[in-house]
Design an enzyme around this catalytic site. Structure first.
Site, PDB file in Angstrom:
ATOM      1  N   ARG A 179      49.417  45.100  37.059  1.00 31.78           N
ATOM      2  CA  ARG A 179      48.040  44.814  35.710  1.00 31.78           C
ATOM      3  C   ARG A 179      46.845  44.846  36.069  1.00 31.78           C
ATOM      4  O   ARG A 179      46.195  45.153  37.692  1.00 31.78           O
ATOM      5  CB  ARG A 179      48.418  43.109  36.696  1.00 31.78           C
ATOM      6  CG  ARG A 179      47.251  42.592  35.246  1.00 31.78           C
ATOM      7  CD  ARG A 179      47.519  40.482  36.745  1.00 31.78           C
ATOM      8  NE  ARG A 179      46.748  39.936  36.259  1.00 31.78           N
ATOM      9  CZ  ARG A 179      45.010  39.470  36.330  1.00 31.78           C
ATOM     10  NH1 ARG A 179      44.503  40.534  36.982  1.00 31.78           N
ATOM     11  NH2 ARG A 179      43.901  38.685  35.626  1.00 31.78           N
ATOM     12  N   LYS A 211      40.685  45.524  43.141  1.00 30.94           N
ATOM     13  CA  LYS A 211      40.332  43.974  44.376  1.00 30.94           C
ATOM     14  C   LYS A 211      39.882  44.564  45.916  1.00 30.94           C
ATOM     15  O   LYS A 211      39.693  45.812  45.366  1.00 30.94           O
ATOM     16  CB  LYS A 211      42.250  43.203  44.614  1.00 30.94           C
ATOM     17  CG  LYS A 211      42.015  42.666  43.183  1.00 30.94           C
ATOM     18  CD  LYS A 211      43.752  41.702  44.065  1.00 30.94           C
ATOM     19  CE  LYS A 211      43.850  41.161  42.346  1.00 30.94           C
ATOM     20  NZ  LYS A 211      44.872  40.322  42.411  1.00 30.94           N
TER      21      LYS A 211
HETATM   22  N1  PMM Z   1      45.389  38.625  39.891  1.00 32.17           N
HETATM   23  C1  PMM Z   1      44.443  37.927  39.396  1.00 32.17           C
HETATM   24  C2  PMM Z   1      44.244  37.522  37.612  1.00 32.17           C
HETATM   25  N2  PMM Z   1      45.610  37.151  37.645  1.00 32.17           N
HETATM   26  N3  PMM Z   1      47.753  37.779  37.986  1.00 32.17           N
HETATM   27  C3  PMM Z   1      49.020  38.595  38.484  1.00 32.17           C
HETATM   28  N4  PMM Z   1      50.275  38.201  38.299  1.00 32.17           N
HETATM   29  N5  PMM Z   1      48.693  38.820  39.507  1.00 32.17           N
HETATM   30  C4  PMM Z   1      47.510  38.636  40.118  1.00 32.17           C
HETATM   31  O1  PMM Z   1      47.009  39.942  41.528  1.00 32.17           O
HETATM   32  C5  PMM Z   1      46.704  38.604  39.415  1.00 32.17           C
HETATM   33  C6  PMM Z   1      46.986  37.970  38.656  1.00 32.17           C
HETATM   34  C7  PMM Z   1      42.910  38.527  39.471  1.00 32.17           C
HETATM   35  O2  PMM Z   1      42.667  39.273  39.101  1.00 32.17           O
HETATM   36  P1  PMM Z   1      41.187  39.387  37.700  1.00 32.17           P
HETATM   37  O3  PMM Z   1      40.177  38.049  38.234  1.00 32.17           O
HETATM   38  O4  PMM Z   1      40.422  40.326  37.988  1.00 32.17           O
HETATM   39  O5  PMM Z   1      41.804  38.826  36.900  1.00 32.17           O
END
Ligand code: PMM
Length: 265
Positions: free
Chosen positions: A244, A204
């Site tokens: 994650r 991030k």
């Molecule tokens: N961040 C993203 C997408 N899904 N789900 C959870 N539970 N927590 C998060 O911090 C989260 C998520 C955004 O990241 P990406 O675009 O790389 O998937």
């Protein structure tokens, strides 16, 4: 939890695994690297992103979830739509990961309660196009913990079992860098809600700003994995249920370090 984004536009890997075949191959690769769960999503939640419609979201993720589940993987579905969550569970998903914590779709709680699966409730203040307008807090740690606790109470009132719930403070969602750092520094407060905690800091932008002089360009997402692994150590030491991440290898190593240190205490 390894990230399988079946999207053309996610901030760190948009478009890289957009065909079902590429997404499945990527998921299998993450399992080899040591992922316990594959989080499959068809909607980018990066700040400013536009939402795909339901049909498009299903077209992206259902074949991938079906195939990965068939190969024995434990799959979570990253969706804010109850209808999509229901069909994903039918296709083999055993966890619903909802970045809106049930706020985006009033039908989500019913679907999750009926399915009886684990449900990740993330702290959220609105869809990606406008979320950064809501990045204002009196006390970010207290405000996020209270909001999560309220969501948990509401969801339980709607029939979702407390034993189904996992909470996530929502790094980068309606948060400025200082909010993300405070939450990372105080994961113990999130832990004290008494539920398993998921941490999603991977690649991030607050990590991309590290070491960059004022006014300089942020490091690109793929160069944020070492910093992500450092946050995995913090999450591991705080007792998080999961992290994650996009790069599984480095976070698995980070968690091995945590386990070895804890065993030596
Ligand atoms: N961040 C993203 C997408 N899904 N789900 C959870 N539970 N927590 C998060 O911090 C989260 C998520 C955004 O990241 P990406 O675009 O790389 O998937």
């Amino acid at each position: 939890m390894g990230v399988v984004n079946v999207t053309p536009d996610s901030f760190s890997d948009g478009g890289m695994w957009f065909s079902p075949g590429a997404a499945v191959a990527h998921g299998l690769d993450l399992l080899e690297q040591g992922a316990n769960i594959l989080d499959v999503g068809g909607e980018s939640t990066r700040p400013g992103a536009q939402r795909p419609d339901e049909e498009e979201e299903l077209r992206r993720i259902i074949p991938v979830i079906r195939e990965l589940s068939r190969s024995g993987a434990r799959v979570s579905v990253d969706t804010m739509r109850g209808s999509v969550a229901g069909l994903a569970v039918e296709a083999g998903a055993s966890i619903v990961n909802d970045v809106s914590g049930g706020l985006a779709d009033p039908d989500m709680a019913r679907v999750v309660a009926a399915a009886g699966v684990l449900y990740v409730v993330m702290h959220w203040r609105g869809h990606s196009d406008l979320m950064q307008d809501h990045a204002s807090y009196d006390d970010v740690v207290g405000d996020v913990c209270r909001a999560l606790s309220d969501r948990v109470a509401d969801l339980c009132g709607l029939g979702v079992g407390r034993d189904q719930l996992i909470v996530d403070p929502g790094f980068g969602f309606a948060k400025l860098p200082e909010h993300n750092w405070s939450l990372l520094a105080h994961l113990d407060a999130v832990q004290s809600l008494g539920l398993p905690v998921l941490v999603g800091t991977s690649r991030k932008s607050f990590l991309g700003a590290l070491g960059v002089p004022e006014g300089g360009a942020a490091r690109p997402p793929a160069q944020r994995d070492a910093a992500t692994a450092a946050t995995t150590v913090i999450a591991g030491l705080a007792g998080a249920w999961g992290v994650r991440v996009h790069d599984v290898t480095s976070s698995v190593d980070a968690l091995r370090v945590v386990a070895a240190v804890e065993a030596a205490r």
